[in-house]
Design a protein around this motif. Sequence first.
Motif, PDB file in Angstrom:
ATOM      1  N   ASP A  37      -5.912   7.617  -4.221  1.00 28.04           N
ATOM      2  CA  ASP A  37      -7.114   6.939  -4.138  1.00 28.04           C
ATOM      3  C   ASP A  37      -7.237   6.098  -5.534  1.00 28.04           C
ATOM      4  O   ASP A  37      -6.049   5.527  -5.862  1.00 28.04           O
ATOM      5  N   THR A  38      -8.303   6.292  -6.252  1.00 25.40           N
ATOM      6  CA  THR A  38      -8.398   5.533  -7.315  1.00 25.40           C
ATOM      7  C   THR A  38      -7.629   5.593  -8.455  1.00 25.40           C
ATOM      8  O   THR A  38      -7.499   4.842  -9.294  1.00 25.40           O
ATOM      9  N   GLN A  39      -7.131   6.754  -8.660  1.00 25.12           N
ATOM     10  CA  GLN A  39      -6.140   7.290  -9.804  1.00 25.12           C
ATOM     11  C   GLN A  39      -5.103   5.890 -10.187  1.00 25.12           C
ATOM     12  O   GLN A  39      -4.725   5.590 -11.128  1.00 25.12           O
ATOM     13  N   LEU A  40      -4.235   5.973  -8.959  1.00 25.55           N
ATOM     14  CA  LEU A  40      -3.328   4.785  -9.255  1.00 25.55           C
ATOM     15  C   LEU A  40      -3.835   3.574  -9.309  1.00 25.55           C
ATOM     16  O   LEU A  40      -2.763   2.641  -9.533  1.00 25.55           O
ATOM     17  N   ASP A  41      -5.194   3.165  -8.889  1.00 22.17           N
ATOM     18  CA  ASP A  41      -5.423   1.846  -9.297  1.00 22.17           C
ATOM     19  C   ASP A  41      -6.223   1.796 -10.445  1.00 22.17           C
ATOM     20  O   ASP A  41      -6.818   0.550 -10.889  1.00 22.17           O
TER      21      ASP A  41
ATOM     22  N   GLU B  78      -1.774   2.630   4.654  1.00 21.60           N
ATOM     23  CA  GLU B  78      -0.748   1.730   4.040  1.00 21.60           C
ATOM     24  C   GLU B  78      -0.415   2.510   2.839  1.00 21.60           C
ATOM     25  O   GLU B  78       0.896   2.766   2.712  1.00 21.60           O
ATOM     26  N   ARG B  79      -1.181   2.528   1.961  1.00 21.07           N
ATOM     27  CA  ARG B  79      -0.896   3.337   0.706  1.00 21.07           C
ATOM     28  C   ARG B  79      -0.152   4.693   1.052  1.00 21.07           C
ATOM     29  O   ARG B  79       0.845   5.037   0.326  1.00 21.07           O
ATOM     30  N   THR B  80      -0.593   5.453   1.724  1.00 19.42           N
ATOM     31  CA  THR B  80      -0.127   6.754   2.031  1.00 19.42           C
ATOM     32  C   THR B  80       1.276   6.725   2.674  1.00 19.42           C
ATOM     33  O   THR B  80       2.190   7.445   2.189  1.00 19.42           O
ATOM     34  N   TRP B  81       1.481   5.693   3.601  1.00 18.70           N
ATOM     35  CA  TRP B  81       2.852   5.485   4.064  1.00 18.70           C
ATOM     36  C   TRP B  81       3.682   5.212   3.281  1.00 18.70           C
ATOM     37  O   TRP B  81       4.845   5.446   2.961  1.00 18.70           O
ATOM     38  N   LEU B  82       3.183   4.172   2.339  1.00 24.51           N
ATOM     39  CA  LEU B  82       4.070   3.679   1.227  1.00 24.51           C
ATOM     40  C   LEU B  82       4.784   4.969   0.147  1.00 24.51           C
ATOM     41  O   LEU B  82       5.737   4.939  -0.106  1.00 24.51           O
ATOM     42  N   ILE B  83       3.738   5.585  -0.051  1.00 26.89           N
ATOM     43  CA  ILE B  83       3.836   6.676  -1.062  1.00 26.89           C
ATOM     44  C   ILE B  83       4.892   7.532  -0.590  1.00 26.89           C
ATOM     45  O   ILE B  83       5.674   8.215  -1.112  1.00 26.89           O
ATOM     46  N   ALA B  84       4.466   7.900   0.728  1.00 26.82           N
ATOM     47  CA  ALA B  84       5.657   8.940   1.584  1.00 26.82           C
ATOM     48  C   ALA B  84       7.091   8.457   1.520  1.00 26.82           C
ATOM     49  O   ALA B  84       7.966   9.235   1.157  1.00 26.82           O
ATOM     50  N   ILE B  85       7.247   7.032   1.539  1.00 26.64           N
ATOM     51  CA  ILE B  85       8.534   6.615   1.358  1.00 26.64           C
ATOM     52  C   ILE B  85       9.157   6.511   0.025  1.00 26.64           C
ATOM     53  O   ILE B  85      10.060   6.815  -0.349  1.00 26.64           O
TER      54      ILE B  85
ATOM     55  N   GLY C  90       4.310  -9.695   0.710  1.00 34.48           N
ATOM     56  CA  GLY C  90       3.809  -9.993  -0.611  1.00 34.48           C
ATOM     57  C   GLY C  90       2.233  -9.594  -0.900  1.00 34.48           C
ATOM     58  O   GLY C  90       2.035  -9.101  -2.179  1.00 34.48           O
ATOM     59  N   ARG C  91       1.709  -9.124   0.090  1.00 37.93           N
ATOM     60  CA  ARG C  91       0.295  -8.636  -0.193  1.00 37.93           C
ATOM     61  C   ARG C  91       0.661  -7.088  -0.649  1.00 37.93           C
ATOM     62  O   ARG C  91       0.048  -6.649  -1.571  1.00 37.93           O
ATOM     63  N   TRP C  92       1.879  -6.483   0.097  1.00 43.66           N
ATOM     64  CA  TRP C  92       1.939  -5.072  -0.407  1.00 43.66           C
ATOM     65  C   TRP C  92       2.435  -5.079  -1.824  1.00 43.66           C
ATOM     66  O   TRP C  92       1.780  -4.251  -2.709  1.00 43.66           O
ATOM     67  N   VAL C  93       3.049  -6.218  -2.366  1.00 40.23           N
ATOM     68  CA  VAL C  93       3.394  -6.070  -3.584  1.00 40.23           C
ATOM     69  C   VAL C  93       2.149  -6.247  -4.690  1.00 40.23           C
ATOM     70  O   VAL C  93       1.745  -5.394  -5.506  1.00 40.23           O
ATOM     71  N   ASP C  94       1.286  -7.058  -4.214  1.00 38.35           N
ATOM     72  CA  ASP C  94      -0.198  -7.285  -5.000  1.00 38.35           C
ATOM     73  C   ASP C  94      -1.008  -6.013  -4.890  1.00 38.35           C
ATOM     74  O   ASP C  94      -1.529  -5.488  -5.537  1.00 38.35           O
ATOM     75  N   GLU C  95      -1.017  -5.639  -3.865  1.00 42.86           N
ATOM     76  CA  GLU C  95      -2.063  -4.404  -3.568  1.00 42.86           C
ATOM     77  C   GLU C  95      -1.626  -2.988  -3.831  1.00 42.86           C
ATOM     78  O   GLU C  95      -2.326  -2.205  -4.174  1.00 42.86           O
ATOM     79  N   HIS C  96      -0.270  -2.851  -3.743  1.00 42.21           N
ATOM     80  CA  HIS C  96       0.163  -1.647  -3.965  1.00 42.21           C
ATOM     81  C   HIS C  96       1.430  -1.203  -5.061  1.00 42.21           C
ATOM     82  O   HIS C  96       1.648  -0.259  -5.255  1.00 42.21           O
TER      83      HIS C  96
ATOM     84  N   ALA D 140       2.035  -0.966 -15.394  1.00 46.60           N
ATOM     85  CA  ALA D 140       1.965  -1.801 -14.230  1.00 46.60           C
ATOM     86  C   ALA D 140       3.164  -2.847 -14.281  1.00 46.60           C
ATOM     87  O   ALA D 140       4.010  -3.048 -15.235  1.00 46.60           O
ATOM     88  N   LEU D 141       3.312  -3.244 -12.977  1.00 46.11           N
ATOM     89  CA  LEU D 141       4.474  -4.180 -12.731  1.00 46.11           C
ATOM     90  C   LEU D 141       4.153  -5.591 -13.386  1.00 46.11           C
ATOM     91  O   LEU D 141       3.070  -5.811 -13.403  1.00 46.11           O
ATOM     92  N   SER D 142       5.199  -6.335 -14.006  1.00 48.73           N
ATOM     93  CA  SER D 142       4.944  -7.433 -14.769  1.00 48.73           C
ATOM     94  C   SER D 142       5.015  -8.692 -13.627  1.00 48.73           C
ATOM     95  O   SER D 142       5.369  -8.227 -12.448  1.00 48.73           O
ATOM     96  N   ALA D 143       4.231  -9.701 -14.059  1.00 46.14           N
ATOM     97  CA  ALA D 143       4.131 -10.744 -12.987  1.00 46.14           C
ATOM     98  C   ALA D 143       5.234 -11.278 -12.565  1.00 46.14           C
ATOM     99  O   ALA D 143       5.541 -11.488 -11.356  1.00 46.14           O
ATOM    100  N   GLU D 144       6.378 -11.207 -13.531  1.00 43.71           N
ATOM    101  CA  GLU D 144       7.612 -11.656 -13.242  1.00 43.71           C
ATOM    102  C   GLU D 144       8.191 -10.639 -12.159  1.00 43.71           C
ATOM    103  O   GLU D 144       9.102 -11.128 -11.230  1.00 43.71           O
ATOM    104  N   SER D 145       8.287  -9.385 -12.542  1.00 44.13           N
ATOM    105  CA  SER D 145       8.724  -8.447 -11.442  1.00 44.13           C
ATOM    106  C   SER D 145       8.270  -8.425 -10.078  1.00 44.13           C
ATOM    107  O   SER D 145       8.680  -8.493  -8.930  1.00 44.13           O
TER     108      SER D 145
END
Lengths: 97, 198
Positions: free
Chosen positions: A71-75, B62-69, B11-17, A81-86
Amino acid sequence: MSPWRRVLYILTLKCDESARLQSAAMDRTLAGYERAAVRLHLVSCRGCKRYRRFLLVLRALVGELVNSELDTQLDGPIGHALSAESKSRMKRVLGRG
Amino acid sequence: MSSSPSDVDPGRWVDEHGDALYRYAMQRLGGVGVEEAAEELVQETFLAALKSKERFEGRSSERTWLIAILRRKVVDEIRRRSRDRAGSGGGEDAAGSCFDRHRKWSPLPGRWPGGAEAAAELPELRMAIRACMEQLPPGLSEAFSLHELEGLTGEISCKVLGITPTNLWSRLHRARMRLRRCLEASWLHGDRSERGTS
């Protein structure tokens, strides 16, 4: 190890070996003579008692860290953090995939 | 957070996760000098998720699923890295320097708070332990990561790392000794005492 050597081991355990055994006890079941040696050593060793406390704190802390990860820890705002370029590159790659 | 396969938007995955997965991978791989590998794993995770999106049934987030992968990819990466470094022993031994010539603690370990006192300072402790884990040498970090963070059994950790149980226990011991010294320096005797709580 012969019975006599085991007795000697129990009576003469040093802090470095006690620390190793205490750490091992987090991962495996110690042999009877190892457990006895650690218990006897802990009776009179302040440093090893503190190390035992640390190991318990560490395990609790790591467990808490793992539980909080989804949950929150990874946020959190601090950390890698990934760079905007990445991110842009990933989006391009995923768009092709 | 949850979504169905039909509204998958990479694209949303990249932004959100993206950042969260990257942090996860960085932490598991050791954190120093692994940025590129971590990024690669995140991208591979998204690609694998894209391929298997039909299998995502929405029972977890979705986060849990992606983390499992990502977890599986991290374990594979650790296996590969460990193989590449075979025979290195997992990093130099720092445990010895915690004891004097009579094999007694020198200096004594710090006094660790427990219960409510530690819980009250959990956020700071979390940050401190993350930072300290990143300072572990690769061989120790991988053993600690697989066994303590991923929760793999000793037997499976040994298989992944290609080492014996004795070697695994030794690495875990050395990792804990290093973490103790690092945490005591950075948290127990550092910021914490400056705040007047020690």
